[in-house]
Design an enzyme around this catalytic site. Sequence first.
Site, PDB file in Angstrom:
ATOM      1  N   LYS A  48       0.908  -1.036   0.083  1.00 23.18           N
ATOM      2  CA  LYS A  48      -0.015  -0.114   0.077  1.00 23.18           C
ATOM      3  C   LYS A  48       0.770   1.120   0.036  1.00 23.18           C
ATOM      4  CE  LYS A  48      -3.652  -2.625   1.952  1.00 23.18           C
ATOM      5  NZ  LYS A  48      -4.214  -3.158   3.336  1.00 23.18           N
ATOM      6  N   GLN A  92      -4.967  -1.618   9.396  1.00 27.05           N
ATOM      7  CA  GLN A  92      -4.739  -3.051   8.913  1.00 27.05           C
ATOM      8  C   GLN A  92      -5.293  -4.218   9.662  1.00 27.05           C
ATOM      9  OE1 GLN A  92      -3.156  -3.701   5.907  1.00 27.05           O
ATOM     10  NE2 GLN A  92      -3.656  -5.780   6.142  1.00 27.05           N
ATOM     11  N   ASP A 115     -11.436   2.201   3.995  1.00 25.51           N
ATOM     12  CA  ASP A 115     -11.589   0.719   3.550  1.00 25.51           C
ATOM     13  C   ASP A 115     -13.055   0.359   3.613  1.00 25.51           C
ATOM     14  OD1 ASP A 115      -9.935  -1.280   3.394  1.00 25.51           O
ATOM     15  OD2 ASP A 115      -9.242  -1.276   5.591  1.00 25.51           O
TER      16      ASP A 115
END
Length: 283
Positions: A48, A92, A115
Site C-alpha cells: 500500500k 490493517q 476501507d
Amino acid sequence: MALLDGKSLAAELEASLKNEVERLSIRPGLAVIMAGDDAASKIYVGRKEQACQRVGFYSEMVYLPADISQEALLEQVQVLNQRSDIHGILVQLPLPAQIDVTQVLEAVAPEKDVDGFHPINAGHLFNGTPHLVPCTALGVMHLLKSQQIPMLGKQALVIGRSNIVGKPMALLLLQEHATVTIAHSRTPNLAELCLQADIIVAAVGKAKLVTAEMVKPGAVVIDVGMNRSEGKLCGDVDFESVAPKASWITPVPGGVGPMTISCLLLNTLQAACQSLALSGTRG
Ligand code: NAP
C-alpha cells in the site's frame, strides 16, 4: 476463455490517478495503522505504501506494538482523524487479540474510512447510495465493468459472507440488478448453486474449492481467495480446470489483488476531493 487481467487494469487506474493528483491543489494522504508484527500484514502494508508513492500520494505507516492497549490505539485513530493532511485512514487487520476490532473501526471518521468498514459507510452501501465502498468488492466491479460484462438480470453467486468481501460484493452486484445468492460454510448445495450461476465470486479462503464440475460453461469466474499451497499463492478456484469452461476468469495472482490496492487509492482520492469540496464551501 479470456483473462480478466487485474494487473493491467490496476496499472491503467494508477496512471489516471497520478494524472488527477498532479492537477489537485492538495496531496491526498493515507495513513495505515498496523499493530503487531503479522508477516502477511507487513507485506500488504508495504504494498500500500509503494502504491501511494507510485501515484504521488502522501503516506504514513503507523507501526504499533503487539501489546498496545485499546485506549492507546483509539488515541492514535483520533489523532489521525484530526489531521488535515490525512484524508484516508486504514486499520490493517487482523489486530492483536486484546483489541476490540469493531470499536476501532467505528472510531475512524466515516469521511476518512477508505476501507469502507464503518457502519455509516456500510449503511450507505446497504441503502443503495454508496460512498466509500470496501476496496476488494469495488475492485471486482471495476474488473467486470472494464469488459462490459453484463450483470443485469444475471444469476450471481457470491461464496463467502464476510463484512469485508462477501456482503459488500453481494450488495454491489444487486445494485447492478443481478439476482444475487450468497453461499457460506453452512450452505449444503454449493455445487448446485454454482452450476446455476452466470457470475461466481469466490471469497472463501479455501484453495481450489471451486472446480470445473461446479461451473456452467460460459460463466464469469472471479477469484478473490488468497491461499498458500505448496509455497505458492493460489485462489479459491481451481484455475487450470475451470479456465477452459469460463468465459472470463481472474488469475491469482494478478486478478483481484492489484485491483484492491488501486481501489484503496481511488477511495483515498475520493476522500481527499470530498475534504476539498467541504473546505471550499466553508470558505
Ligand atoms: P473470512 O472472513 O474468513 O470469510 C470467509 C467466508 O467463506 C465466510 O463467510 C465462510 O462462511 C465462508 N466459507 C468458509 N468455508 C466455506 C465453504 N466450504 N463453502 C462456502 N463458504 C465457505 O474471509 P474474507 O476476509 O472474506 O476473505 C476471503 C478470502 O479472500 C481469503 O482467502 C482472503 O485472503 C481473500 N482476500 C483477498 C483480497 C484480495 O485483495 N485479493 C482481499 C480480502 C480478502 P461462514 O460465514 O459460515 O463462516
